[in-house]
Design a protein around this motif. Structure first.
Motif, short mmCIF file in Angstrom:
data_model
loop_
_atom_site.label_atom_id
_atom_site.label_comp_id
_atom_site.label_asym_id
_atom_site.label_seq_id
_atom_site.Cartn_x
_atom_site.Cartn_y
_atom_site.Cartn_z
N GLU A 5 -6.05 -1.25 2.74
CA GLU A 5 -6.75 -0.57 1.57
C GLU A 5 -5.98 0.49 0.81
O GLU A 5 -5.94 0.82 -0.31
N LYS A 8 -3.35 -1.03 -1.38
CA LYS A 8 -4.11 -1.45 -2.71
C LYS A 8 -4.35 0.02 -3.51
O LYS A 8 -4.08 0.01 -4.67
N SER A 9 -4.69 1.15 -2.89
CA SER A 9 -5.21 2.31 -3.71
C SER A 9 -4.03 2.74 -4.17
O SER A 9 -3.93 3.09 -5.67
N SER A 12 -2.91 0.63 -7.13
CA SER A 12 -3.54 0.83 -8.21
C SER A 12 -3.50 1.95 -9.03
O SER A 12 -3.52 2.01 -10.32
N GLN A 13 -3.12 3.14 -8.47
CA GLN A 13 -3.05 4.71 -8.81
C GLN A 13 -1.75 4.51 -9.82
O GLN A 13 -1.59 5.62 -10.65
N ASP A 15 0.07 2.17 -11.13
CA ASP A 15 0.24 0.90 -12.02
C ASP A 15 1.56 0.11 -11.40
O ASP A 15 2.39 -0.36 -12.03
N ASN A 16 1.30 -0.40 -10.10
CA ASN A 16 2.03 -1.12 -9.43
C ASN A 16 3.66 -0.53 -9.05
O ASN A 16 4.55 -1.39 -9.06
N ARG A 133 0.91 -9.79 -4.89
CA ARG A 133 1.00 -8.88 -6.10
C ARG A 133 2.40 -8.39 -6.48
O ARG A 133 3.27 -8.32 -5.60
#
Length: 172
Positions: A5, A8-9, A12-13, A15-16, A133
């Motif tokens: 998590e 992923k967070s 996401s914040q 922009d990869n 990803r």
């Protein structure tokens, strides 16, 4: 929040962008973050590692991360947090390369995933543990294998050809 998590967070914040994530760890591997340079020996690399050994090391890392707090394996970054060109591992197209990693490492024909409650199984639902990803580090494409923690309290093992089984028990 587990390692999966958290990664992923952060992605996401940002922009990869992997730079903030790698900076958080001071460029070092952790229980929830693993670096792998390649799935093939690089042409200029002075190593005796074979393709099977590199795939084996990636598979072991996935099992270890899943049997811990979850997190990510970054394919294309060396142990010292340097970018490695994925072209040496056969990277030409993101979709093709992702399929190659899935077919050769995540669900290999030469080896099988198993759990401690069953006989050999070709795939114990590994897609429930690993998600792909694409991200960037120093403007280079990096394949991120997001690994969910193994919450059903079984442990994941992997055996490939003549290699011994790696068993990483989930802490109770």
């Amino acid at each position: 929040m587990n390692g999966y998590e958290f990664v992923k967070s952060v992605l996401s914040q940002t922009d990869n962008d992997l730079k903030p994530l790698i900076n958080i760890t001071d460029g070092k591997e952790t229980e929830w973050l693993e670096f792998k340079a390649a799935s093939l020996p690089l042409p200029d690399e002075d190593t005796k590692a074979t393709r099977a050994e590199l795939c084996w090391n990636i598979a072991k890392s996935i099992a270890a991360i899943a049997n811990s707090v979850g997190g990510a394996l970054l394919l294309g970054i060396s142990d010292d947090a340097e970018v490695v060109q994925l072209e040496g591992s056969g990277f030409k197209d993101k979709d093709q390369f992702t399929r190659k990693i899935m077919d050769e490492i995540i669900a290999p024909k030469a080896g099988h995933w198993k759990d401690d409650k069953s006989k050999w199984v070709s795939n114990i639902g590994l897609e429930n543990f690993v998600a792909f990803r694409w991200a960037a580090y120093e403007s280079q494409p990096i394949l991120v294998l997001l690994v969910k923690p193994n919450t059903d309290r079984r442990y994941i093992e992997f055996e490939c050809n003549t290699k011994s089984v790696i068993s990483n028990k989930v802490p109770r």
